[in-house]
Every structure is written in C-alpha cells, then in structure tokens.
Design a protein around this motif. Structure first.
Motif, short mmCIF file in Angstrom:
data_model
loop_
_atom_site.label_atom_id
_atom_site.label_comp_id
_atom_site.label_asym_id
_atom_site.label_seq_id
_atom_site.Cartn_x
_atom_site.Cartn_y
_atom_site.Cartn_z
N MET A 146 3.09 -1.96 -15.79
CA MET A 146 4.39 -2.63 -15.90
C MET A 146 5.03 -2.66 -14.51
O MET A 146 5.37 -1.62 -13.94
CB MET A 146 5.25 -1.90 -16.93
N VAL A 147 5.16 -3.86 -13.96
CA VAL A 147 5.47 -4.06 -12.55
C VAL A 147 6.88 -3.57 -12.21
O VAL A 147 7.87 -3.93 -12.84
CB VAL A 147 5.31 -5.54 -12.17
N ASN A 148 6.93 -2.75 -11.15
CA ASN A 148 8.18 -2.17 -10.64
C ASN A 148 8.84 -3.14 -9.66
O ASN A 148 8.17 -3.81 -8.88
CB ASN A 148 7.83 -0.85 -9.93
N PHE A 149 10.19 -3.20 -9.68
CA PHE A 149 10.91 -4.13 -8.81
C PHE A 149 11.46 -3.46 -7.55
O PHE A 149 12.12 -4.15 -6.74
CB PHE A 149 12.10 -4.75 -9.57
N TYR A 150 11.25 -2.18 -7.35
CA TYR A 150 11.81 -1.47 -6.19
C TYR A 150 11.21 -2.05 -4.91
O TYR A 150 9.99 -2.13 -4.76
CB TYR A 150 11.49 0.01 -6.31
N ASN A 151 12.07 -2.45 -3.99
CA ASN A 151 11.61 -3.11 -2.76
C ASN A 151 10.50 -2.33 -2.06
O ASN A 151 9.53 -2.91 -1.56
CB ASN A 151 12.77 -3.29 -1.77
N ASP A 152 10.65 -1.00 -2.01
CA ASP A 152 9.68 -0.17 -1.30
C ASP A 152 8.29 -0.25 -1.92
O ASP A 152 7.28 -0.02 -1.24
CB ASP A 152 10.15 1.28 -1.28
N TYR A 153 8.22 -0.56 -3.22
CA TYR A 153 6.93 -0.70 -3.90
C TYR A 153 6.48 -2.15 -3.99
O TYR A 153 5.32 -2.43 -4.32
CB TYR A 153 6.98 -0.12 -5.32
N VAL A 154 7.41 -3.07 -3.71
CA VAL A 154 7.10 -4.51 -3.79
C VAL A 154 6.57 -5.02 -2.45
O VAL A 154 5.52 -5.68 -2.38
CB VAL A 154 8.35 -5.32 -4.21
N THR A 155 7.29 -4.69 -1.36
CA THR A 155 6.89 -5.18 -0.03
C THR A 155 6.63 -4.05 0.96
O THR A 155 6.30 -4.31 2.11
CB THR A 155 7.97 -6.09 0.56
N CYS A 156 6.79 -2.80 0.50
CA CYS A 156 6.70 -1.65 1.41
C CYS A 156 7.74 -1.76 2.54
O CYS A 156 7.50 -1.32 3.67
CB CYS A 156 5.30 -1.50 2.00
N SER A 157 8.86 -2.38 2.24
CA SER A 157 9.94 -2.51 3.21
C SER A 157 11.27 -2.48 2.46
O SER A 157 11.29 -2.36 1.23
CB SER A 157 9.82 -3.81 4.01
N GLU A 158 12.36 -2.61 3.17
CA GLU A 158 13.68 -2.53 2.55
C GLU A 158 14.11 -3.83 1.89
O GLU A 158 15.08 -3.85 1.14
CB GLU A 158 14.73 -2.08 3.57
N THR A 159 13.42 -4.92 2.19
CA THR A 159 13.81 -6.22 1.62
C THR A 159 12.66 -6.82 0.82
O THR A 159 11.49 -6.58 1.09
CB THR A 159 14.23 -7.20 2.73
N ALA A 160 13.04 -7.63 -0.18
CA ALA A 160 12.05 -8.32 -1.01
C ALA A 160 12.76 -9.45 -1.74
O ALA A 160 14.00 -9.52 -1.75
CB ALA A 160 11.41 -7.36 -2.00
N ASN A 161 11.98 -10.34 -2.34
CA ASN A 161 12.56 -11.42 -3.13
C ASN A 161 11.73 -11.63 -4.40
O ASN A 161 10.73 -10.94 -4.62
CB ASN A 161 12.68 -12.70 -2.30
N ILE A 162 12.15 -12.59 -5.19
CA ILE A 162 11.48 -12.85 -6.48
C ILE A 162 10.02 -13.22 -6.27
O ILE A 162 9.13 -12.78 -7.01
CB ILE A 162 12.21 -13.96 -7.24
N GLN B 100 0.83 -1.21 0.00
CA GLN B 100 0.00 0.00 0.00
C GLN B 100 0.87 1.26 0.00
O GLN B 100 0.88 2.05 0.95
CB GLN B 100 -0.97 -0.04 1.18
N HIS B 101 1.56 1.43 -1.10
CA HIS B 101 2.36 2.62 -1.35
C HIS B 101 1.65 3.43 -2.43
O HIS B 101 1.13 2.87 -3.40
CB HIS B 101 3.77 2.22 -1.82
N LYS B 102 1.61 4.75 -2.28
CA LYS B 102 0.84 5.59 -3.19
C LYS B 102 1.38 5.61 -4.62
O LYS B 102 0.72 6.12 -5.51
CB LYS B 102 0.75 7.03 -2.65
#
Length: 424
Positions: free
Chosen positions: A270-286, A249-251
């Motif tokens: 077109m899906v963004n890979f930036y962690n902050d937009y993927v998990t709303c946190s500093e970490t994420a995975n595939i 839930q990022h704007k």
C-alpha cells in the motif's frame, strides 16, 4: 450545531467545485465514479496519534467536523471519498519495556470512541464484510492496526486480547528492534541486528497471527524479516504504508525481489505518500507518487497494489496531496496514465478485500489449532520493569523494598564504622 452547518456548507461548496473540475477533467470524473463503486481502503492513518499529541485523547475537547490542525477530519474524509481506513494504534519506541501496552490500549480506545461519537460518519469494522457493509451505508469503515511489535510486550495473551478488541493487523516492528524481530534501521546500518531477522518467538508470533486471522504488516521490518515471513506465513501479508525501493532507495521501501514474492504470496503493498519515501527528498508531487504505482504494477502486476497514505504520521506530503481530501487526484493521474477501470478498482480496495478475505479463510482452516501459550524465554525480555512471575526456574527479584533495605543496612554499617573510628 453551528459547526455542523459550517461543515455542511463547506462540503456543498466542495461538491460544487468538484462537479466543475470533473466536467473540465474527464479523468477526475471517471475517478470519482470508480470511487463511488469501489471503496477506497487506506492502509495507514495516524489521526489517533494526533489526538493523543494534541489533546491527550480528550475527544470531548475535539470536533472532527472543524478540526484544522490535522491532515484528516470529517469534511476531508468525505471529500476524499474514503471508504475504509485502518487507523493506526501507534505508540513510540520509547514506551518499550515501560507502558507500551497501556498506551496502545488507550489508542485502541480512542478509535472506538471516535466511531461512537460520529456514528453517521464512521462504522467500526473488524472484517472484510464489515468494509462492504459500511460502504453500502455511505460510512467510512474504521479498522485498527497496531503499529509496532513493542506494543504487545512479547506476550501472546496481549496479542490475542488486542485482536478481541478489534485489531486486525500488527506491524511487526516500528523503528526499534523488539525482543523478537529486527526493524528496518538494521538494514540502514543505524541499529544492530539482534535476531538475524526473527527470533524463534518471532516465528511463533507469525504463526499465531495466522491462526487469529490478524494481518501481518511488514512495513517497518528488515528485508530478512520480510523474506522469513513470506516463507512461513499461510496468509497473504501486507505492507500497510511502504513504497517502491527502485524508485526511491529508502530502506522503508520494498525492493523488487520482495515485490515479486508478495505477488506470489498474493499480498499487497500500500503506497506511502511521505515525500522522503516517494522521492527520497523533501519535495514531491502527484506524478512522483504515481510512479510508484506504475513501478509496482510493472514488476508484480496490478493485484498487489493499494493506498497507504500515512496521513497525520508524516511531516511532508506531495504537492496536490496535502490531506486526505486530495486522494482522488492520484486516482485521476493513474487513469491519465492508461490504467484500466479494473486495475484502478483493484488498487482502490479490491486487492485489500481479497487479502483480508484470504486471511479470514486461513483463520477458519486453523480454527481447531490451540492458541500458542508458550512464553518467550525470560532471558530474552529480562529488564528492570519486568517481573518473572510464572517462570518457575527464575528467582523473582525482591524489588525496590529490598533495595531500600540493602541501602539502609549499608548506611547503618557505615555509621557504625564512623562511630567506631570516632571512639578510637
């Protein structure tokens, strides 16, 4: 010469390792096969901005075969099987009302020169057919998207000129309001709304972009602007690098009701890979990234999904997606989750090609429409860096010379007063 040899050796080693891993992972083998049949078209890459930041656009000092301070270089592009890329001509919001147009033209120039310097890797592209042609020649089709409406300085003539230079999408805002559109930070509450979405001139921009055949990118705008554009655009819209709001839930992400409207409009997210937009946190995975693909498909179907990695424009990327060479990992994960070959090919590039082709068809339908030459009202763009030439009802400021004359007069009067006092 040595750098090319090293690059070739590295690529050979990578291909060998891929063959081994593909043999071990049938999903990866299938992913690579599909990517050899359908171009992976990525909506947003900020390598041109890195070229400015790190080298001030001095391409003569850069070798993209060996550059190792970016997410993107030629070996990584080959490894990632990148069929087409919208390179971002981005300049920061602090250039607004100053030198945004000049800086944007320099970013457009650096993309052109990149293609000229590496013709065996890049083919400059301005159409859907160019993408297909480049793919057939085993080259990366290189398109330009301008990221931020401040880059046109509220000028239809500048918009048209950039189109002539090859720009094929405009992101209506970046992270600041323009004199005619609100940006996503308004929804977050950190910027005030200045236009309740789009101003009347902002709506003129949308109509003119349809006439030109320039894709309208809604990646950085408010939800109000998203809906206004979806209401009025004759062509499908794009989100060049945004993900699903319901997952994170990022704007900057796209809510479900808008996803459904994009489906109705036959557009693409077109899906963004930036962690902050993927998990709303500093970490994420595939797997986290694949969750966004799954959600968009569930809400609005497979016809509106694409890839918009945002490489070289972000500071944190998911584990396993550290640079452009790793994109096949996402494709393999989608296949592992049960995506069909047809669905994967749509996400890879077929959806974007359809959207682009339709925008070109709208352009052809509107070919007899005259260019919009009604300027934005001067009061909406008046500032210390702008003159009013051409606005007949506006008195042109006399500028710095007049200011200096006024200051000199004031100093003279003050000196005369002091002399008068001393005489008394």
């Amino acid at each position: 010469m040595l750098s090319k040899v090293i690059s070739a050796v590295c690529l050979t080693l990578w291909v060998s390792s891929c063959a081994i891993s593909a043999a071990e992972d049938p999903h990866m083998a299938r992913a690579l096969k599909l990517m050899s049949e359908t171009p992976l078209i990525d909506g947003h890459n900020d390598l041109p901005w890195q070229l400015r930041k790190q080298f001030n656009n001095q391409l003569n000092k850069v070798d993209l075969n060996t550059l190792d301070t970016t997410h993107t270089n030629i070996p990584k592009i080959k490894q990632g099987k990148l069929g087409a890329q919208f390179w971002s001509a981005y300049v920061p919001c602090d250039s607004q009302y100053k030198d945004a147009v000049r800086q944007t033209l320099e970013q457009i120039d650096v993309v052109h020169r990149m293609c000229q310097k590496y013709p065996d890797t890049f083919m400059f592209a301005t159409s859907s057919q160019d993408i297909r042609t480049a793919f057939g020649q085993n080259k990366t089709a290189s398109l330009i998207g301008v990221e931020g409406g401040h880059s046109i300085d509220s000028s239809m003539g500048t918009l048209r000129t950039m189109y002539q230079l090859g720009v094929r999408y405009l992101t209506l805002t970046h992270s600041c309001n323009t004199p005619w559109a609100d940006n996503w930070l308004v929804d977050e509450g950190s910027d005030p709304s200045e236009h309740d979405g789009l101003s009347p001139f902002g709506k003129q921009v949308v109509v003119e972009m349809n006439r030109l055949g320039m894709l309208i990118d809604l990646a950085h705008v408010t939800v109000k602007v998203m809906n206004q554009v979806l209401d009025m655009s004759e062509a499908p819209v794009i989100f060049s690098h945004s993900s699903a709001y319901s997952i994170c839930q990022h704007k900057r992400n796209v809510p479900d009701d808008v996803l459904k409207r994009v489906q109705e409009k036959k557009g693409i997210v077109m899906v963004n890979f930036y962690n902050d937009y993927v998990t709303c946190s500093e970490t994420a995975n595939i797997s986290d990234v694949a969750d966004h693909f799954d959600h968009i498909k569930k809400v609005a179907g497979p016809d509106i999904i694409g890839f918009g990695g945002d490489y070289d424009g972000v500071t944190r990327l998911p584990e396993g997606l550290e640079d452009v060479s790793k994109v096949p990992n996402v494709v393999a994960e989608l296949l592992r989750r049960g995506w069909t070959d047809e669905e994967v090919k749509k996400a890879l590039g077929d959806n974007l090609l359809r959207v682009f082709t339709e925008a070109e068809a709208v352009r052809e339908r509107l070919t007899n429409n005259k260019p919009d030459d009604v300027p934005i009202p001067y009061a909406e763009v008046k500032n210390s860096c702008r003159t009013s030439h051409g606005y007949p009802d506006v008195e042109e400021p006399t500028g710095a010379a007049n200011s200096l004359s006024t200051l000199a007069l004031q100093l003279t009067l003050a000196l005369q007063a002091l002399l008068l006092l001393s005489a008394l």
